[in-house]
Design a protein around this motif. Structure first.
Motif, PDB file in Angstrom:
ATOM      1  N   ASP A  25      53.945   7.906 -21.317  1.00  0.00           N
ATOM      2  CA  ASP A  25      52.983   7.565 -20.249  1.00  0.00           C
ATOM      3  C   ASP A  25      52.572   8.844 -19.514  1.00  0.00           C
ATOM      4  O   ASP A  25      53.405   9.534 -18.894  1.00  0.00           O
ATOM      5  CB  ASP A  25      53.645   6.562 -19.296  1.00  0.00           C
ATOM      6  CG  ASP A  25      52.625   5.983 -18.317  1.00  0.00           C
ATOM      7  OD1 ASP A  25      51.464   6.433 -18.337  1.00  0.00           O
ATOM      8  OD2 ASP A  25      53.005   5.061 -17.558  1.00  0.00           O
ATOM      9  N   PRO A  26      51.242   9.275 -19.568  1.00  0.00           N
ATOM     10  CA  PRO A  26      50.797  10.539 -18.925  1.00  0.00           C
ATOM     11  C   PRO A  26      50.773  10.454 -17.385  1.00  0.00           C
ATOM     12  O   PRO A  26      50.805  11.492 -16.726  1.00  0.00           O
ATOM     13  CB  PRO A  26      49.391  10.718 -19.487  1.00  0.00           C
ATOM     14  CG  PRO A  26      48.920   9.363 -19.855  1.00  0.00           C
ATOM     15  CD  PRO A  26      50.110   8.583 -20.202  1.00  0.00           C
ATOM     16  N   ILE A  54      44.781  17.062 -16.782  1.00  0.00           N
ATOM     17  CA  ILE A  54      44.293  17.118 -18.170  1.00  0.00           C
ATOM     18  C   ILE A  54      42.818  17.466 -18.110  1.00  0.00           C
ATOM     19  O   ILE A  54      42.079  16.896 -17.315  1.00  0.00           O
ATOM     20  CB  ILE A  54      44.474  15.759 -18.874  1.00  0.00           C
ATOM     21  CG1 ILE A  54      45.964  15.373 -18.916  1.00  0.00           C
ATOM     22  CG2 ILE A  54      43.883  15.793 -20.281  1.00  0.00           C
ATOM     23  CD1 ILE A  54      46.197  13.917 -19.249  1.00  0.00           C
ATOM     24  N   LEU A  61      39.208  17.873 -20.143  1.00  0.00           N
ATOM     25  CA  LEU A  61      38.517  17.376 -21.349  1.00  0.00           C
ATOM     26  C   LEU A  61      37.208  18.117 -21.510  1.00  0.00           C
ATOM     27  O   LEU A  61      36.595  18.522 -20.500  1.00  0.00           O
ATOM     28  CB  LEU A  61      38.201  15.862 -21.219  1.00  0.00           C
ATOM     29  CG  LEU A  61      39.353  14.935 -20.839  1.00  0.00           C
ATOM     30  CD1 LEU A  61      38.825  13.520 -20.564  1.00  0.00           C
ATOM     31  CD2 LEU A  61      40.365  14.858 -21.965  1.00  0.00           C
ATOM     32  N   GLY A  63      34.864  14.681 -24.455  1.00  0.00           N
ATOM     33  CA  GLY A  63      36.015  13.819 -24.096  1.00  0.00           C
ATOM     34  C   GLY A  63      37.281  14.252 -24.776  1.00  0.00           C
ATOM     35  O   GLY A  63      38.281  13.553 -24.703  1.00  0.00           O
ATOM     36  N   ASP A  84      42.807  10.586 -23.414  1.00  0.00           N
ATOM     37  CA  ASP A  84      42.153   9.769 -22.385  1.00  0.00           C
ATOM     38  C   ASP A  84      42.315   8.271 -22.612  1.00  0.00           C
ATOM     39  O   ASP A  84      42.077   7.480 -21.726  1.00  0.00           O
ATOM     40  CB  ASP A  84      40.653  10.112 -22.299  1.00  0.00           C
ATOM     41  CG  ASP A  84      39.953   9.886 -23.608  1.00  0.00           C
ATOM     42  OD1 ASP A  84      40.646   9.942 -24.661  1.00  0.00           O
ATOM     43  OD2 ASP A  84      38.742   9.580 -23.637  1.00  0.00           O
ATOM     44  N   VAL A 138      49.181   2.594 -23.321  1.00  0.00           N
ATOM     45  CA  VAL A 138      50.525   2.398 -22.751  1.00  0.00           C
ATOM     46  C   VAL A 138      50.561   1.073 -21.981  1.00  0.00           C
ATOM     47  O   VAL A 138      51.530   0.312 -22.065  1.00  0.00           O
ATOM     48  CB  VAL A 138      50.902   3.602 -21.862  1.00  0.00           C
ATOM     49  CG1 VAL A 138      52.127   3.273 -21.004  1.00  0.00           C
ATOM     50  CG2 VAL A 138      51.188   4.812 -22.727  1.00  0.00           C
TER      51      VAL A 138
END
Lengths: 460, 71
Positions: A409-410, A420, A422, A426, B28, B34
């Motif tokens: 899980d980020p 993060i 992109l 994307g 993304d 999750v």
């Protein structure tokens, strides 16, 4: 050479023939095929000469015509001479006075009869009769049938006659009127003429093979000439050799035929034969009645004596039976007592055995059930454990997957201050070299996003 | 659409985890994926608990039956 028409030829032959014989020629032979023309009343027959070896065959024959006028004249003459009952019949030997003639139309030669000699015929009958008697006598057959004994109760009767004739009806009506149950076996036969002898012989032989009490040969009355068959040696032999008594009732009051002589007993008429049979049975019945009456007192006395003896024997028998019965009852009581004691003892033993066996059975059943229950409880516990183990395994697997998921899980990483970046497409930016100056990039933070333009970069 | 059962859902979950493990899911999309996986885990736990409760009830019934026979 002369040539004739057929009529000329026959005419000439006729002349020759009449020229060869006297106007009145006497000829002897036996009558065959006798018939009287229904309209003209002319009488026609053949005159035959039988073979001396075989009477069924003939060696010569000539046609005869006895025209009505001649026939009637001859009859008147017969009456005048006392031969009123003389009549022509097949098989009768005759002596005719005749003219030898030829019937032109048919080319057939014949005798035109003007007279028949009755003396000759009666003499021939007498000669035949004498010959038959002589033959039977030499063969010992004259009294053979008379030596048989007639049943006292002749109920089974063989009847030889022409079915439906007056003789047939007379004979049967007498038997039917009687009180006796006659059993009649009929053999239908010609009783006169050429076939009579052969048929009567066959009838006697056929009926003789049945179990009959007697045979009756009956026919109505007739001229003496009609009875020639009953002088025939074959008929008389058959009667003589018959295994049962033969009665005749062939209807001639004056002269007996040879068949009458050899029969067990002869009568004039069929009615007489039937009456004799009925009388025979009535006589037997009378004797039986008399015997019954004579027997009655003797029977009553014998019965009375027997009854007294029976009473005495019965009383003795009752006493004896009572004594034996009492003894038997005593023995039976003793046996019954012994049997009861023995039975009760055996029953008691049986009850004890049963009780012991039932207890053993109950114990064994209880143990078996207990053992099965324990085994079942073990299996039930095992099943619960197996199920719980499987559930625990699944739960552990879910724990593992959940832990891995938490790792992946980020959001946790972002919460610690990381972000993060992109590119415009994307994709996550991993290398500064993959982005150019002035290009737009997106930064994902723990809370929200930023969009920036690349101003400068420092490749590693 | 037919609701998926325990085994099928577990298979889907393991497939998702495998793809995560191989890095096949773009970063993304990772958050959403999750979240989906967490839902699946919640469903599976719920099914597991329900099954356990059901089996416990059945086994208790069996025990009671055996007890009544013995007495």
């Amino acid at each position: 050479m002369t040539c004739y028409s057929v009529s000329q030829l026959n005419d000439r032959a006729r002349l020759a023939l009449s020229g060869a014989f006297d106007e009145n020629t006497w000829v002897v032979g036996e009558i065959s095929g006798l018939k009287i023309h229904a309209k003209t009343r002319h009488v026609y027959f053949d005159l035959v000469e039988k073979s001396p070896d075989d009477k069924a065959q003939y060696v010569a024959k000539v046609s005869c015509a006895f025209f009505r006028g001649s026939y009637q004249n001859w009859h008147i003459q017969l009456k005048r001479e006392g031969f009123a009952s003389f009549e022509l019949a097949d098989g009768l030997e005759i002596k005719v006075k005749a003219r030898v003639d030829l019937y032109i139309k048919e080319g057939r030669y014949q005798l035109i009869v003007s007279e028949i000699d009755p003396h000759y015929s009666l003499g021939a009958i007498a000669r035949k009769r004498a010959r038959t008697i002589e033959l039977l006598s030499s063969e010992g057959l004259l009294e053979k049938n008379q030596r048989l004994s007639l049943s006292e109760c002749p109920l089974s009767i063989g009847l030889i006659t022409s079915h439906g004739s007056a003789a047939f009806n007379d004979f049967l009506s007498i038997l039917k009127e009687s009180a006796f149950a006659f059993r009649i076996t009929l053999f239908d036969a010609h009783m006169q003429g050429e076939r009579a002898a052969a048929e009567v012989v066959r009838a006697i032989r056929t009926l003789a093979s049945r179990q009959l009490d007697a045979i009756a040969i009956v026919r109505g009355g007739g001229a003496k000439m009609d009875l020639v068959a009953f002088d025939d040696v074959s008929v008389c032999r058959a009667i003589a050799n018959c295994a049962c008594p033969v009665f005749t009732g062939i209807g001639h009051e004056i002269d007996l035929s040879v068949a009458d002589l050899v029969a067990f007993r002869h009568f004039v008429t069929p009615t007489d034969v039937a009456r004799f049979l009925v009388a025979r049975l009535e006589a037997l019945w009378g004797r039986i009645d008399k015997a019954s009456e004579a027997l009655a007192p003797s029977c009553r006395q014998t019965l009375s004596r027997s009854r007294d003896r029976l009473h005495r024997n019965a009383s003795e028998l009752v006493c004896l039976a009572q004594r034996h019965t009492m003894q038997a009852i005593g023995a039976l009581y003793t046996l019954a007592h012994a049997f009861t004691s023995h039975t009760l003892r055996r029953l008691s033993q049986g009850h004890a055995d049963m009780s012991r066996l039932r207890q053993g059975l109950e114990n064994a059943a209880w143990h078996a059930m207990r053992s099965q229950a324990e085994r079942l409880a073990g299996q039930r516990a095992g099943l619960a454990e197996t199920i719980h183990e499987a559930l625990r395994r699944h739960d552990g697997r879910l724990d593992e997957l959940e832990a891995y998921l938490a790792l992946m899980d980020p959001s946790a990483t972002l919460k610690r201050g990381f972000s993060i970046t992109l590119d415009d497409n994307g994709r996550a930016l991993m290398d500064a070299r993959t982005i150019g100056i002035g290009e737009r990039i997106t930064t994902i933070l723990s809370q929200g996003r930023l969009t920036s333009l690349v101003h400068d970069k420092e490749p590693v | 659409m037919k609701k998926k059962g325990y085994s099928e859902t577990l298979k889907d979950l393991e497939a998702v985890i495998e793809r995560m493990h191989k890095g096949e899911i773009p970063i993304d999309q990772l958050g959403d994926t999750v979240k989906q996986a967490a839902d699946m885990i919640a469903f599976l736990r719920h099914r597991l608990k329900a099954t356990e409760a059901e089996i416990t009830t059945i086994l208790r019934g069996l025990e009671e039956d055996a007890d009544s026979r013995e007495t």
